[in-house]
Structure formats: C-alpha cells, structure tokens
Design a protein around this motif. Structure first.
Motif, PDB file in Angstrom:
ATOM      1  N   PRO A   1       0.816  -1.222   0.000  1.00 41.21           N
ATOM      2  CA  PRO A   1       0.000   0.000   0.000  1.00 41.21           C
ATOM      3  C   PRO A   1       0.844   1.265   0.000  1.00 41.21           C
ATOM      4  N   SER A   2       0.307   2.290  -0.615  1.00 42.91           N
ATOM      5  CA  SER A   2       0.987   3.585  -0.643  1.00 42.91           C
ATOM      6  C   SER A   2       0.889   4.256   0.722  1.00 42.91           C
ATOM      7  N   GLY A   3       1.621   5.359   0.865  1.00 40.11           N
ATOM      8  CA  GLY A   3       1.609   6.088   2.120  1.00 40.11           C
ATOM      9  C   GLY A   3       0.254   6.671   2.460  1.00 40.11           C
ATOM     10  N   THR A   4      -0.558   6.961   1.445  1.00 39.39           N
ATOM     11  CA  THR A   4      -1.903   7.491   1.707  1.00 39.39           C
ATOM     12  C   THR A   4      -2.851   6.386   2.146  1.00 39.39           C
ATOM     13  N   THR A   5      -2.597   5.163   1.691  1.00 38.35           N
ATOM     14  CA  THR A   5      -3.442   4.036   2.075  1.00 38.35           C
ATOM     15  C   THR A   5      -3.089   3.529   3.459  1.00 38.35           C
ATOM     16  N   LEU A   6      -1.794   3.529   3.771  1.00 35.84           N
ATOM     17  CA  LEU A   6      -1.321   3.092   5.090  1.00 35.84           C
ATOM     18  C   LEU A   6      -0.223   4.038   5.533  1.00 35.84           C
ATOM     19  N   SER A   7      -0.584   4.992   6.376  1.00 35.66           N
ATOM     20  CA  SER A   7       0.396   5.952   6.876  1.00 35.66           C
ATOM     21  C   SER A   7       1.007   5.453   8.171  1.00 35.66           C
ATOM     22  N   SER A   8       2.161   5.997   8.509  1.00 27.86           N
ATOM     23  CA  SER A   8       2.851   5.574   9.732  1.00 27.86           C
ATOM     24  C   SER A   8       2.039   5.894  10.982  1.00 27.86           C
ATOM     25  N   SER A   9       1.107   6.831  10.896  1.00 29.62           N
ATOM     26  CA  SER A   9       0.290   7.192  12.059  1.00 29.62           C
ATOM     27  C   SER A   9      -0.697   6.083  12.429  1.00 29.62           C
ATOM     28  N   ALA A  10      -0.881   5.113  11.514  1.00 29.29           N
ATOM     29  CA  ALA A  10      -1.819   4.022  11.785  1.00 29.29           C
ATOM     30  C   ALA A  10      -1.194   2.911  12.621  1.00 29.29           C
ATOM     31  N   TYR A  11       0.126   2.968  12.836  1.00 32.25           N
ATOM     32  CA  TYR A  11       0.800   1.897  13.563  1.00 32.25           C
ATOM     33  C   TYR A  11       0.461   1.938  15.050  1.00 32.25           C
ATOM     34  N   VAL A  12       0.280   0.754  15.623  1.00 30.55           N
ATOM     35  CA  VAL A  12      -0.011   0.626  17.050  1.00 30.55           C
ATOM     36  C   VAL A  12       0.885  -0.463  17.629  1.00 30.55           C
ATOM     37  N   ILE A  13       0.846  -0.630  18.928  1.00 30.36           N
ATOM     38  CA  ILE A  13       1.602  -1.698  19.591  1.00 30.36           C
ATOM     39  C   ILE A  13       0.687  -2.890  19.800  1.00 30.36           C
ATOM     40  N   GLY A  14       1.169  -4.057  19.410  1.00 32.34           N
ATOM     41  CA  GLY A  14       0.428  -5.282  19.684  1.00 32.34           C
ATOM     42  C   GLY A  14      -0.732  -5.570  18.763  1.00 32.34           C
ATOM     43  N   GLY A  15      -0.719  -4.998  17.549  1.00 33.69           N
ATOM     44  CA  GLY A  15      -1.799  -5.250  16.610  1.00 33.69           C
ATOM     45  C   GLY A  15      -1.442  -6.320  15.594  1.00 33.69           C
ATOM     46  N   VAL A  16      -1.978  -6.164  14.377  1.00 33.24           N
ATOM     47  CA  VAL A  16      -1.698  -7.095  13.282  1.00 33.24           C
ATOM     48  C   VAL A  16      -0.392  -6.673  12.621  1.00 33.24           C
ATOM     49  N   PRO A  17       0.610  -7.549  12.566  1.00 32.49           N
ATOM     50  CA  PRO A  17       1.914  -7.163  12.011  1.00 32.49           C
ATOM     51  C   PRO A  17       1.832  -6.751  10.547  1.00 32.49           C
ATOM     52  N   VAL A  18       2.655  -5.762  10.191  1.00 33.01           N
ATOM     53  CA  VAL A  18       2.807  -5.291   8.811  1.00 33.01           C
ATOM     54  C   VAL A  18       4.261  -5.540   8.417  1.00 33.01           C
ATOM     55  N   VAL A  19       4.465  -6.261   7.324  1.00 35.29           N
ATOM     56  CA  VAL A  19       5.820  -6.656   6.925  1.00 35.29           C
ATOM     57  C   VAL A  19       6.453  -5.568   6.063  1.00 35.29           C
ATOM     58  N   LYS A  20       7.553  -5.014   6.556  1.00 32.78           N
ATOM     59  CA  LYS A  20       8.287  -3.981   5.835  1.00 32.78           C
ATOM     60  C   LYS A  20       9.607  -4.549   5.327  1.00 32.78           C
ATOM     61  N   ALA A  21      10.273  -3.768   4.467  1.00 36.82           N
ATOM     62  CA  ALA A  21      11.544  -4.211   3.882  1.00 36.82           C
ATOM     63  C   ALA A  21      12.567  -4.561   4.954  1.00 36.82           C
ATOM     64  N   GLY A  22      12.652  -3.741   5.991  1.00 39.57           N
ATOM     65  CA  GLY A  22      13.632  -3.971   7.041  1.00 39.57           C
ATOM     66  C   GLY A  22      13.355  -5.198   7.892  1.00 39.57           C
ATOM     67  N   ASP A  23      12.155  -5.781   7.745  1.00 40.31           N
ATOM     68  CA  ASP A  23      11.793  -6.955   8.541  1.00 40.31           C
ATOM     69  C   ASP A  23      12.269  -8.260   7.902  1.00 40.31           C
ATOM     70  N   ILE A  24      12.763  -8.184   6.672  1.00 37.51           N
ATOM     71  CA  ILE A  24      13.137  -9.382   5.926  1.00 37.51           C
ATOM     72  C   ILE A  24      14.642  -9.585   6.001  1.00 37.51           C
ATOM     73  N   GLY A  25      15.037 -10.731   6.552  1.00 36.64           N
ATOM     74  CA  GLY A  25      16.461 -11.024   6.695  1.00 36.64           C
ATOM     75  C   GLY A  25      16.740 -12.495   6.502  1.00 36.64           C
ATOM     76  N   PRO A  26      17.971 -12.925   6.769  1.00 34.24           N
ATOM     77  CA  PRO A  26      18.354 -14.322   6.579  1.00 34.24           C
ATOM     78  C   PRO A  26      17.520 -15.305   7.393  1.00 34.24           C
ATOM     79  N   GLU A  27      16.999 -14.866   8.525  1.00 39.60           N
ATOM     80  CA  GLU A  27      16.223 -15.757   9.384  1.00 39.60           C
ATOM     81  C   GLU A  27      14.735 -15.727   9.070  1.00 39.60           C
ATOM     82  N   GLY A  28      14.340 -14.998   8.016  1.00 36.87           N
ATOM     83  CA  GLY A  28      12.926 -14.923   7.666  1.00 36.87           C
ATOM     84  C   GLY A  28      12.353 -13.543   7.942  1.00 36.87           C
TER      85      GLY A  28
END
Length: 215
Positions: free
Chosen positions: A27-54
């Motif tokens: 989704p684009s920034g208008t569809t999902l802005s950083s202000s929508a993030y909360v603690i303990g909700g449904v995870p959103v997978v970003k580029a920085g979350d992807i590494g050798p361990e998955g």
C-alpha cells in the motif's frame, strides 16, 4: 534452450512472472500511513523486517485498519514477500506463522496463481542471474525502488512439477542443516561466555581441567 539462468532442458517452460503469479505492490503512504501503527496489533511486513532468518515484524496496525487493508494486502502461507525499496534482492516465504499478516508499502507480494512451488520460486529468486536482473531493473535514487510492473515482466523458468519439488526438497534439507549448525554455534558461544569469566576468577574445577589438558 537458453534462458535468463542459462541453458535448461527443452521440456522446461519460460514465462513472464506476471503470467502465472499475482504481483501485488504494498500500500501507498496514503493508504497506510505511519500514524496508523499501534503496539500489539496485526503485524505489517516492511523491507527492514526481511532477513536471513525470515520475517521479523517491527510494526503493526489495529484490527480495524487491518480489515480495511484486507484482502488486497493480506499475506497467506506460500506467498513470497520481495523487497521493493532499498536492497531489492531480498525476499522471504510466508509461513503459517505469518498468515493474515499484512504487506507493507516497501514490499511486493508474489503469489502463484498456477501449480508452482513457492519454495521453487524462492530458490529461483536467489539464482545469481535473477539477482542481477532485479538489481539491474531497480530504479536508482535516494531510495532504490523496484517497480511492480517490471517484476511482472521478470523471465521465469519453469521445470516440470516433479523437478520443482525435488529442487525445493533439497533446498529445505540444506536450510535445515544451516539452522542446526547455527544452533550449535550459538550454544558454543554461550558456553564460552559462561566459562571464560569463571576461569578468569580462578574457578578451581575449570583450572584443574585446563591443567590436565595441558599436561
């Protein structure tokens, strides 16, 4: 037959990725802005979350936002999440653990729409020639970006289903060995960290063991 990854048997097929996979940019920034993030909700997978361990998520959204983004950006087991902003040669396969998580704006979801092994696709994406292709078609700038349209045009080599399965099984066996060796290395490091402070403070049992080995 000559292909992106070199000569292959004549009974293998070559297609564009978009012909047999659904390619969905996040989704684009208008569809999902950083202000929508909360603690303990449904995870959103970003580029920085992807590494050798998955996939290791760092942000999430509330259930109401998640329902708004589904089903277009929902992840299912077997999906491949490809980084599209930053180092665009990275990807991860979605497991049962990540089912119903959400695709972030810095990634692209690849979902097979035909009888194609997700594990085979994951292997294909790490082939050096494919990695070079991804790097070549990444748009340069302050933030390197991979276009979803270009990903759909990626040449895809498709062996028969039995060959795909064999490749995937061998890759899984190798990954299992890698994880086992990593566990041994980590356990050995932990042991070293525990033993050295005790030896340096004169633990008699350890000192005697060291002396007996040196005798």
């Amino acid at each position: 037959m000559d292909t992106l990854i070199g000569p292959v048997p004549d009974d293998w097929q070559t297609r564009q990725l978009g012909e047999c996979c659904d390619v969905q940019p996040g989704p684009s920034g208008t569809t999902l802005s950083s202000s929508a993030y909360v603690i303990g909700g449904v995870p959103v997978v970003k580029a920085g979350d992807i590494g050798p361990e998955g996939i290791n998520p760092t942000v999430s959204v509330d259930e109401e936002t998640a329902e708004r983004l589904r089903p277009r950006y929902e992840l299912s087991p077997g999906d491949i999440v490809l980084v599209r902003i930053g180092r665009t040669t990275r990807h991860a396969v979605v497991s049962e653990r990540e089912a119903r998580w959400l695709l972030g704006g810095s990634c692209i979801r690849i979902r097979a729409t035909q009888d194609i092994s997700a594990d085979y696709l994951a292997c294909y994406l790490i082939h050096p020639a494919v990695q070079e292709w991804l790097a070549e078609y990444t748009q340069r700038g302050v933030l390197p970006t991979l276009n979803g349209r270009k990903v759909r045009e990626m040449p895809l080599v498709l062996p028969p289903a039995a060959v795909q399965q064999g490749i995937a099984e061998i890759a899984r066996a190798i990954d299992t060995k890698i994880r086992a060796h990593k566990d041994v290395i980590q356990a050995t490091r932990t042991l070293r960290e525990l033993l050295i402070p005790q030896m340096l403070t004169g633990n008699p049992v350890l000192s005697e063991a060291a002396a007996s080995r040196g005798a």
